[in-house]
Design an enzyme around this catalytic site. Structure first.
Site, PDB file in Angstrom:
ATOM      1  N   ALA A  47       0.819  -1.205   0.000  1.00  0.00           N
ATOM      2  CA  ALA A  47       0.000   0.000   0.000  1.00  0.00           C
ATOM      3  C   ALA A  47       0.854   1.256   0.000  1.00  0.00           C
ATOM      4  O   ALA A  47       0.546   2.222  -0.667  1.00  0.00           O
ATOM      5  CB  ALA A  47      -0.918  -0.011   1.207  1.00  0.00           C
ATOM      6  N   GLU A  48       1.948   1.233   0.757  1.00  0.00           N
ATOM      7  CA  GLU A  48       2.726   2.464   0.867  1.00  0.00           C
ATOM      8  C   GLU A  48       4.187   2.251   0.522  1.00  0.00           C
ATOM      9  O   GLU A  48       4.977   3.167   0.601  1.00  0.00           O
ATOM     10  CB  GLU A  48       2.593   3.037   2.293  1.00  0.00           C
ATOM     11  CG  GLU A  48       3.028   2.087   3.375  1.00  0.00           C
ATOM     12  CD  GLU A  48       3.455   2.790   4.656  1.00  0.00           C
ATOM     13  OE1 GLU A  48       3.494   4.025   4.699  1.00  0.00           O
ATOM     14  OE2 GLU A  48       3.773   2.075   5.612  1.00  0.00           O
ATOM     15  N   LYS A  59      12.173  -2.766   1.899  1.00  0.00           N
ATOM     16  CA  LYS A  59      10.871  -2.087   1.877  1.00  0.00           C
ATOM     17  C   LYS A  59      11.137  -0.602   1.700  1.00  0.00           C
ATOM     18  O   LYS A  59      11.603   0.070   2.617  1.00  0.00           O
ATOM     19  CB  LYS A  59      10.134  -2.362   3.200  1.00  0.00           C
ATOM     20  CG  LYS A  59       8.845  -1.587   3.364  1.00  0.00           C
ATOM     21  CD  LYS A  59       8.111  -2.053   4.619  1.00  0.00           C
ATOM     22  CE  LYS A  59       6.891  -1.219   4.904  1.00  0.00           C
ATOM     23  NZ  LYS A  59       6.147  -1.733   6.066  1.00  0.00           N
ATOM     24  N   ASP A 109      -0.987  -1.672  13.268  1.00  0.00           N
ATOM     25  CA  ASP A 109      -1.640  -2.214  12.059  1.00  0.00           C
ATOM     26  C   ASP A 109      -1.663  -3.739  12.169  1.00  0.00           C
ATOM     27  O   ASP A 109      -1.154  -4.454  11.315  1.00  0.00           O
ATOM     28  CB  ASP A 109      -0.867  -1.765  10.809  1.00  0.00           C
ATOM     29  CG  ASP A 109      -1.589  -2.122   9.507  1.00  0.00           C
ATOM     30  OD1 ASP A 109      -2.810  -2.404   9.550  1.00  0.00           O
ATOM     31  OD2 ASP A 109      -0.932  -2.147   8.452  1.00  0.00           O
ATOM     32  N   ASP A 131       7.320  -0.216  -1.860  1.00  0.00           N
ATOM     33  CA  ASP A 131       7.725  -1.288  -2.766  1.00  0.00           C
ATOM     34  C   ASP A 131       8.450  -2.331  -1.934  1.00  0.00           C
ATOM     35  O   ASP A 131       9.309  -1.978  -1.124  1.00  0.00           O
ATOM     36  CB  ASP A 131       8.721  -0.749  -3.817  1.00  0.00           C
ATOM     37  CG  ASP A 131       8.011   0.032  -4.909  1.00  0.00           C
ATOM     38  OD1 ASP A 131       6.775  -0.051  -4.978  1.00  0.00           O
ATOM     39  OD2 ASP A 131       8.716   0.716  -5.683  1.00  0.00           O
TER      40      ASP A 131
END
Ligand SMILES: Nc1ncnc2c1ncn2[C@@H]1O[C@H](COP(=O)(O)OP(=O)(O)OP(=O)(O)O)[C@@H](O)[C@H]1O
Ligand SMILES: [Mg+2]
Length: 205
Positions: free
Chosen positions: A5-6, A20, A114, A8
């Site tokens: 989502a935020e 990441k 999360d 690669d």
């Protein structure tokens, strides 16, 4: 390569590391966007290192550059997939372990931010299933009961939405979590969970 989502996500060819890299959101002001990506990356490294100190299973991590987190590749299976394939005993066994380590996180005042089954990787270590926690970009170090209760509320809510027939397992999870909290906290967090759930009911009307 998978696109999150935020960020690669890139796995190195030798499958030893995951990179990441938080990507630019064009709707945000350039300077602000850089600050947010830098802060979340740094925070994620710090929280993962803290968890490691507390003996919570997390990958080893390094700050590759200001927007990129490098972590040890955990060659396992997302908890979602693991649950989909498992029988009830197996599911309860892993959920009990998740509950134990999440309680440990909260006892040490680390909130994940999360907590969903896709942010937990089940890794087989000496024939035992171990839940590894990842994706702490929305996490924080806090004493607050509200944030801890929200972690559990979100986890149980997403679990029940994905696995509507496994309600008994999510109750089992919550029970184990509360059991493993330090005594004062258990009561406060249980009360707060009741309140949050009440709030949800109220909002739906
Ligand atoms: N250290 C790791 N070892 C193995 N797999 C990983 C690791 N880090 C990330 N992954 C895989 O990449 C996915 C996305 O990583 P992460 O959750 O950290 O990023 P994200 O941008 O928040 O993605 P999403 O929005 O999908 O949650 C994970 O669900 C997992 O499958
Ligand atoms: Mg994630």
């Amino acid at each position: 390569m998978k696109i999150g989502a935020e960020a690669d996500i890139i796995i190195s060819e030798d499958r030893k590391f995951v990179f990441k890299r938080r990507i630019r959101k064009s709707y945000r002001d350039l300077k602000l966007d850089e600050q947010i990506r830098k802060l979340r990356t740094k925070k994620e490294v710090n929280l993962l290192e803290l968890c490691r100190e507390y003996k919570i299973p997390v990958p080893r991590v390094w700050l590759e550059d200001k927007f990129t987190l490098k972590s040890e590749f955990i060659d396992g299976e997302n908890l979602d997939d693991f649950i989909r394939e498992g029988n009830e005993d197996k599911i309860k066994r892993i959920l009990g372990k998740c509950a134990f380590f999440i309680a440990k996180m909260h006892n040490n005042n680390v909130v994940h931010g999360d907590l969903t089954a896709s942010n937990i990787i089940v890794y087989i270590e000496d024939k035992e299933e171990v839940p590894y926690f990842i994706d702490f970009g929305f996490g924080q170090k806090t004493y607050r009961v509200e944030e801890k209760a929200m972690d559990i509320h979100n986890f149980v809510k997403s679990f029940n939405a994905t696995f509507p027939l496994l309600g008994e397992c999510s109750c089992f999870f919550e029970g184990k979590y509360l059991e493993n909290l330090e005594s004062d906290e258990a009561k406060k967090i249980r009360n707060r969970l009741d309140k949050i759930r009440g709030r949800g009911r109220y909002l739906k009307k």
